[in-house]
Write a protein that holds these residues in place. Structure first.
Motif, PDB file in Angstrom:
ATOM      1  N   SER A  29       0.827  -1.200   0.000  1.00  0.00           N
ATOM      2  CA  SER A  29       0.000   0.000   0.000  1.00  0.00           C
ATOM      3  C   SER A  29       0.863   1.253   0.000  1.00  0.00           C
ATOM      4  O   SER A  29       0.450   2.296  -0.498  1.00  0.00           O
ATOM      5  CB  SER A  29      -0.929   0.010   1.214  1.00  0.00           C
ATOM      6  N   ASN A  30       2.097   1.163   0.537  1.00  0.00           N
ATOM      7  CA  ASN A  30       3.005   2.303   0.523  1.00  0.00           C
ATOM      8  C   ASN A  30       3.800   2.393  -0.772  1.00  0.00           C
ATOM      9  O   ASN A  30       4.211   3.470  -1.178  1.00  0.00           O
ATOM     10  CB  ASN A  30       3.984   2.214   1.696  1.00  0.00           C
ATOM     11  N   LEU A  31       4.013   1.255  -1.421  1.00  0.00           N
ATOM     12  CA  LEU A  31       4.857   1.227  -2.609  1.00  0.00           C
ATOM     13  C   LEU A  31       4.072   1.266  -3.907  1.00  0.00           C
ATOM     14  O   LEU A  31       4.657   1.261  -4.983  1.00  0.00           O
ATOM     15  CB  LEU A  31       5.751  -0.026  -2.591  1.00  0.00           C
ATOM     16  N   LEU A  48       8.357   5.551  -1.797  1.00  0.00           N
ATOM     17  CA  LEU A  48       8.112   5.649  -3.229  1.00  0.00           C
ATOM     18  C   LEU A  48       7.500   7.010  -3.515  1.00  0.00           C
ATOM     19  O   LEU A  48       6.473   7.372  -2.926  1.00  0.00           O
ATOM     20  CB  LEU A  48       7.163   4.541  -3.689  1.00  0.00           C
ATOM     21  N   ARG A  49       8.157   7.772  -4.380  1.00  0.00           N
ATOM     22  CA  ARG A  49       7.685   9.115  -4.723  1.00  0.00           C
ATOM     23  C   ARG A  49       7.874   9.355  -6.205  1.00  0.00           C
ATOM     24  O   ARG A  49       8.701   8.697  -6.845  1.00  0.00           O
ATOM     25  CB  ARG A  49       8.495  10.173  -3.948  1.00  0.00           C
ATOM     26  N   PRO A  50       7.150  10.311  -6.774  1.00  0.00           N
ATOM     27  CA  PRO A  50       7.388  10.651  -8.174  1.00  0.00           C
ATOM     28  C   PRO A  50       8.686  11.437  -8.321  1.00  0.00           C
ATOM     29  O   PRO A  50       9.109  12.144  -7.399  1.00  0.00           O
ATOM     30  CB  PRO A  50       6.179  11.515  -8.547  1.00  0.00           C
ATOM     31  N   PHE A  51       9.326  11.300  -9.462  1.00  0.00           N
ATOM     32  CA  PHE A  51      10.501  12.098  -9.802  1.00  0.00           C
ATOM     33  C   PHE A  51      10.205  12.881 -11.065  1.00  0.00           C
ATOM     34  O   PHE A  51       9.633  12.347 -12.021  1.00  0.00           O
ATOM     35  CB  PHE A  51      11.737  11.224 -10.038  1.00  0.00           C
ATOM     36  N   LYS A  52      10.603  14.150 -11.075  1.00  0.00           N
ATOM     37  CA  LYS A  52      10.513  14.923 -12.317  1.00  0.00           C
ATOM     38  C   LYS A  52      11.617  15.971 -12.322  1.00  0.00           C
ATOM     39  O   LYS A  52      12.045  16.460 -11.275  1.00  0.00           O
ATOM     40  CB  LYS A  52       9.149  15.594 -12.466  1.00  0.00           C
ATOM     41  N   THR A  53      12.102  16.264 -13.532  1.00  0.00           N
ATOM     42  CA  THR A  53      13.032  17.369 -13.676  1.00  0.00           C
ATOM     43  C   THR A  53      12.275  18.679 -13.497  1.00  0.00           C
ATOM     44  O   THR A  53      11.046  18.705 -13.459  1.00  0.00           O
ATOM     45  CB  THR A  53      13.722  17.320 -15.045  1.00  0.00           C
ATOM     46  N   TYR A  54      13.014  19.779 -13.407  1.00  0.00           N
ATOM     47  CA  TYR A  54      12.432  21.032 -12.930  1.00  0.00           C
ATOM     48  C   TYR A  54      11.260  21.513 -13.800  1.00  0.00           C
ATOM     49  O   TYR A  54      10.286  22.045 -13.278  1.00  0.00           O
ATOM     50  CB  TYR A  54      13.517  22.099 -12.868  1.00  0.00           C
ATOM     51  N   SER A  55      11.358  21.341 -15.108  1.00  0.00           N
ATOM     52  CA  SER A  55      10.249  21.747 -15.972  1.00  0.00           C
ATOM     53  C   SER A  55       9.508  20.541 -16.547  1.00  0.00           C
ATOM     54  O   SER A  55       8.854  20.636 -17.577  1.00  0.00           O
ATOM     55  CB  SER A  55      10.745  22.650 -17.109  1.00  0.00           C
ATOM     56  N   SER A  56       9.669  19.398 -15.869  1.00  0.00           N
ATOM     57  CA  SER A  56       8.908  18.176 -16.188  1.00  0.00           C
ATOM     58  C   SER A  56       9.240  17.605 -17.561  1.00  0.00           C
ATOM     59  O   SER A  56       8.405  16.956 -18.196  1.00  0.00           O
ATOM     60  CB  SER A  56       7.399  18.437 -16.081  1.00  0.00           C
ATOM     61  N   VAL A  58      11.398  15.229 -17.899  1.00  0.00           N
ATOM     62  CA  VAL A  58      11.423  13.812 -17.539  1.00  0.00           C
ATOM     63  C   VAL A  58      10.512  13.645 -16.328  1.00  0.00           C
ATOM     64  O   VAL A  58      10.677  14.330 -15.321  1.00  0.00           O
ATOM     65  CB  VAL A  58      12.848  13.328 -17.190  1.00  0.00           C
ATOM     66  N   VAL A  59       9.541  12.755 -16.443  1.00  0.00           N
ATOM     67  CA  VAL A  59       8.612  12.485 -15.349  1.00  0.00           C
ATOM     68  C   VAL A  59       8.537  10.976 -15.146  1.00  0.00           C
ATOM     69  O   VAL A  59       8.222  10.231 -16.067  1.00  0.00           O
ATOM     70  CB  VAL A  59       7.206  13.036 -15.636  1.00  0.00           C
ATOM     71  N   ILE A  60       8.857  10.530 -13.931  1.00  0.00           N
ATOM     72  CA  ILE A  60       8.783   9.108 -13.577  1.00  0.00           C
ATOM     73  C   ILE A  60       7.876   8.995 -12.354  1.00  0.00           C
ATOM     74  O   ILE A  60       8.241   9.453 -11.270  1.00  0.00           O
ATOM     75  CB  ILE A  60      10.180   8.529 -13.310  1.00  0.00           C
ATOM     76  N   PRO A  61       6.699   8.434 -12.511  1.00  0.00           N
ATOM     77  CA  PRO A  61       5.705   8.457 -11.417  1.00  0.00           C
ATOM     78  C   PRO A  61       6.130   7.722 -10.159  1.00  0.00           C
ATOM     79  O   PRO A  61       5.728   8.095  -9.065  1.00  0.00           O
ATOM     80  CB  PRO A  61       4.472   7.791 -12.047  1.00  0.00           C
ATOM     81  N   PHE A  62       6.948   6.655 -10.314  1.00  0.00           N
ATOM     82  CA  PHE A  62       7.287   5.830  -9.151  1.00  0.00           C
ATOM     83  C   PHE A  62       8.802   5.652  -9.079  1.00  0.00           C
ATOM     84  O   PHE A  62       9.400   5.016  -9.948  1.00  0.00           O
ATOM     85  CB  PHE A  62       6.608   4.465  -9.250  1.00  0.00           C
ATOM     86  N   SER A  63       9.411   6.236  -8.043  1.00  0.00           N
ATOM     87  CA  SER A  63      10.857   6.133  -7.847  1.00  0.00           C
ATOM     88  C   SER A  63      11.140   5.867  -6.377  1.00  0.00           C
ATOM     89  O   SER A  63      10.447   6.383  -5.495  1.00  0.00           O
ATOM     90  CB  SER A  63      11.556   7.426  -8.277  1.00  0.00           C
ATOM     91  N   CYS A 111       9.024   0.818 -12.611  1.00  0.00           N
ATOM     92  CA  CYS A 111       9.731   1.057 -11.347  1.00  0.00           C
ATOM     93  C   CYS A 111      11.228   0.945 -11.625  1.00  0.00           C
ATOM     94  O   CYS A 111      11.821  -0.131 -11.458  1.00  0.00           O
ATOM     95  CB  CYS A 111       9.315   0.044 -10.287  1.00  0.00           C
ATOM     96  N   PRO A 112      11.869   2.028 -12.092  1.00  0.00           N
ATOM     97  CA  PRO A 112      13.282   1.953 -12.478  1.00  0.00           C
ATOM     98  C   PRO A 112      14.150   1.454 -11.325  1.00  0.00           C
ATOM     99  O   PRO A 112      13.897   1.764 -10.152  1.00  0.00           O
ATOM    100  CB  PRO A 112      13.621   3.411 -12.831  1.00  0.00           C
ATOM    101  N   LYS A 113      15.177   0.687 -11.671  1.00  0.00           N
ATOM    102  CA  LYS A 113      16.058   0.108 -10.650  1.00  0.00           C
ATOM    103  C   LYS A 113      17.110   1.133 -10.226  1.00  0.00           C
ATOM    104  O   LYS A 113      18.312   0.962 -10.434  1.00  0.00           O
ATOM    105  CB  LYS A 113      16.681  -1.181 -11.161  1.00  0.00           C
ATOM    106  N   PHE A 114      16.596   2.196  -9.635  1.00  0.00           N
ATOM    107  CA  PHE A 114      17.424   3.285  -9.116  1.00  0.00           C
ATOM    108  C   PHE A 114      16.982   3.597  -7.697  1.00  0.00           C
ATOM    109  O   PHE A 114      15.785   3.590  -7.397  1.00  0.00           O
ATOM    110  CB  PHE A 114      17.258   4.555  -9.964  1.00  0.00           C
ATOM    111  N   LEU A 115      17.952   3.910  -6.844  1.00  0.00           N
ATOM    112  CA  LEU A 115      17.654   4.444  -5.522  1.00  0.00           C
ATOM    113  C   LEU A 115      18.098   5.909  -5.529  1.00  0.00           C
ATOM    114  O   LEU A 115      19.279   6.213  -5.736  1.00  0.00           O
ATOM    115  CB  LEU A 115      18.405   3.674  -4.432  1.00  0.00           C
ATOM    116  N   LEU A 116      17.145   6.815  -5.329  1.00  0.00           N
ATOM    117  CA  LEU A 116      17.459   8.242  -5.279  1.00  0.00           C
ATOM    118  C   LEU A 116      17.769   8.609  -3.832  1.00  0.00           C
ATOM    119  O   LEU A 116      16.909   8.497  -2.951  1.00  0.00           O
ATOM    120  CB  LEU A 116      16.289   9.060  -5.811  1.00  0.00           C
ATOM    121  N   VAL A 117      18.996   9.015  -3.585  1.00  0.00           N
ATOM    122  CA  VAL A 117      19.463   9.311  -2.235  1.00  0.00           C
ATOM    123  C   VAL A 117      19.298  10.805  -1.987  1.00  0.00           C
ATOM    124  O   VAL A 117      20.022  11.636  -2.558  1.00  0.00           O
ATOM    125  CB  VAL A 117      20.921   8.875  -2.042  1.00  0.00           C
ATOM    126  N   ASP A 118      18.336  11.148  -1.142  1.00  0.00           N
ATOM    127  CA  ASP A 118      17.994  12.529  -0.839  1.00  0.00           C
ATOM    128  C   ASP A 118      18.970  13.095   0.191  1.00  0.00           C
ATOM    129  O   ASP A 118      19.063  12.604   1.316  1.00  0.00           O
ATOM    130  CB  ASP A 118      16.558  12.587  -0.306  1.00  0.00           C
TER     131      ASP A 118
END
Length: 579
Positions: A29-31, A48-56, A58-63, A111-118
């Motif tokens: 339910s979280n993922l 799990l959060r969406p990723f997008k570049t500043y002006s969208s 590139v938009v990836i709904p699930f990262s 679900c790209p095989k990337f971990l975005l480290v904030d």
């Protein structure tokens, strides 16, 4: 699959798990539609959060995102990713337009095989140090520190930097990744403080901790690199091909600055002294000589169209006519350009309406700036360096970088502006108005390690502002851009046409053209970041000879520290390779 379909499938999966009373139901339910990460380090968490570049673009709904608390936890995540077959991308404020974090090559993956480290939650340490033997100052930073917090901290210690990007919500790690810059060159009338630099933010680095592969332990470890280390020059502008956990930069005594705004015309600023000049009025080169730090902004095309010139310089004592400011973001003109959804909707259908909005906003901003006292203000450097607020419209800046000589400056900007105006006029004659947007120029010096007084320092290999050894007279860097609303019909084709003109009329004639990594570049008629011919120029324009030694050395260093290409993506796999 479309998001609506994904949600339906996810709901069905969760419902099925809940009917079985399994604990996995809460996890799913979280993922959403993505599977849990296998064998994830138990001391870390992810969401799990969406990723997008500043002006969208590139938009990836699930990262997958994780927020490590310190460098050791970052190491744990990186080594997990290597073993699990995932990649790692460091993220800060996500203020980049280009696909250097995630790209179109990952966009189609559910679900790209990337971990975005904030880095922005915990990796935000900051410590100011003064060497009383040399009177030199430095500051040690975590990669998640924002530019505004850095400048505020320095100000509290009576310190500052010479130039910086105009928006305060950029992270230190992000600025290092792309070679972020401000505006400022050496002048005969205004001095800089000891330790200040005329180049990009990356040229300030004295020492950095990066994550790299260790052959002995067969793990990724933290490696400390002083600026004098022969490998450091590959990491100063790194496009995220490493993870910086700590950086120490040179800073200097803060300065009192005076900012002034001038409303003028294209004819006056861009006229060539040997061809056309508007009487004895100062042109752009004159203003650059006077101020050293300038920005030019216009919204229309044509020789009689209006231009705002914004200049600032050191001024120890408050001038009688200046307003004292104690806060940043005093630059009214750039912060309140029309940029709402209604305008974008109109531009997609009636693009020539931009001319009406541009002409309307110019006198309004002149009046507001004059009445509010924003045309002439004075104060500490932070309140001048930061002038674009969060209210700046989100457009895509399509940027070009020219390394040239100070002597060529007026000729170059005249040719660039005339080509831009002529191209727009040609499109207008066909009934098309793709030039809705802004034309912007800033100028800085080339990377000069001597500015930061660090013995053995070398310029960043991948910096757009690095010197051109075969042309020692090339001493300045012109950053010029056309900011587009992507909704505007034919805008991408217009930018691609202008790019062709620049490479025909400017490149290797008046200087060397390079790209600004964080913004729009490599244009075709269909999209940005896709022109193979421009990709092929990168090793040559960032090397000093046909052997391409600098480029290939930089790539070799990055690959040696990251042989598994954990810190990469599909886009970087195409451009950051040996030539």
């Amino acid at each position: 699959m479309k998001p609506s379909v994904i949600n339906i499938i996810t709901f069905a999966v969760i419902s099925g798990l809940q009917s079985q009373g399994t604990t996995e139901a809460a996890l799913f339910s979280n993922l959403g539609p993505c599977p849990p990460l296998p064998d994830f380090p138990p001391t870390s968490t992810y969401t799990l959060r969406p990723f997008k570049t500043y002006s969208s673009d590139v938009v990836i709904p699930f990262s997958y995102f994780s927020s490590p608390r310190d460098a050791s936890e970052v190491l744990s995540l990186v080594n997990w990713a290597k073993n699990a077959g995932y990649r790692v991308r460091g993220v800060g404020q996500m203020h980049s337009w280009s696909p250097v974090t995630l790209s179109k090559y990952e966009e189609g993956t559910l679900c790209p095989k990337f971990l975005l480290v904030d880095t922005t939650k915990y990796l935000t340490g900051i410590k100011v140090t003064t060497d009383f033997n040399t009177s030199l100052h430095s500051v040690t930073l975590g990669p998640g520190v924002t530019l505004r917090r850095l400048l505020e901290t320095l100000e509290s210690h009576q310190l500052g930097i010479f130039s910086s990007p105009a928006q305060g919500d950029l992270s230190v790690g992000g600025m290092l990744a792309v070679g972020a810059h401000g505006s400022g060159i050496k002048t005969t009338t205004h001095s800089k403080s000891l330790g200040h630099s005329y180049g990009t933010f990356s040229n300030l680095v004295l020492e950095m901790d990066v994550i790299g592969w260790d052959n002995d332990t067969e793990k990724y470890v933290v490696k400390t690199l002083p600026r004098s280390h022969p490998d450091t020059k590959a990491f100063l502008v790194n496009l995220g091909r490493t993870f910086v956990t700590r950086v120490k930069i040179r800073v200097g005594a803060d300065q009192m600055l005076r900012s002034q705004s001038f409303f003028t015309t294209v004819r006056q600023l861009f006229g060539r002294g040997d061809l056309v000049r508007d009487g004895d009025k100062p042109n752009l080169a004159d203003y650059l000589d006077s101020f050293g730090r300038i920005q030019v902004l216009s919204l229309e095309t044509g020789s009689d169209s209006g231009v705002l010139l914004f200049g600032w310089h050191s001024e120890p004592e408050k001038p009688a006519g200046s307003r004292l400011t104690k806060t940043p973001y005093n630059y009214i003109f750039g912060n309140y350009l029309p940029g709402n959804k209604i305008l974008k909707w109109l531009l997609a259908r009636i693009p020539h309406i931009w001319r009406f909005f541009a002409r309307l906003s110019f006198p309004i901003n002149i009046a507001v700036s004059s009445l509010a006292g924003y045309q002439d203000y004075w104060g500490l450097s932070k309140n001048h360096l930061l002038y674009n607020s969060k209210y700046v419209p989100i457009i895509r800046p399509n940027s070009f970088v020219l390394v040239t000589s100070r002597q060529n400056f007026q000729t170059v900007v005249s040719i660039i502006r005339k080509g831009y105006d002529d191209l727009a006029s040609e499109w207008h004659s066909r009934g098309e108005y793709p030039d809705a947007g802004s034309f912007d120029i800033r100028v800085c010096g080339v990377e000069d390690p001597e500015n930061i007084l660090a013995q053995g320092a070398e310029p960043p290999i991948f910096s757009p502002a690095k010197p051109v050894p075969s042309h020692p007279e090339y001493d300045i860097v012109i950053w010029f851009e056309f900011g587009t609303y992507p909704e505007t019909r034919k805008a991408q084709e217009f930018v691609a046409d202008w790019q062709s003109l620049l490479y025909r009329d400017i490149h290797h004639v008046y200087g060397v053209l390079r790209v600004e990594w964080a913004k729009g570049w490599g244009h075709t008629w269909e999209k940005a970041w896709s022109n193979e011919t421009i990709f092929d120029t990168l090793p040559r324009v960032l090397s000093s000879s046909d052997e391409l030694k600098e480029w290939n050395l930089g790539v070799e260093i990055l690959d040696r520290y990251d042989p598994w290409r954990i810190f990469s993506n599909g886009f970087l796999d195409r451009i950051l390779i040996k030539a």
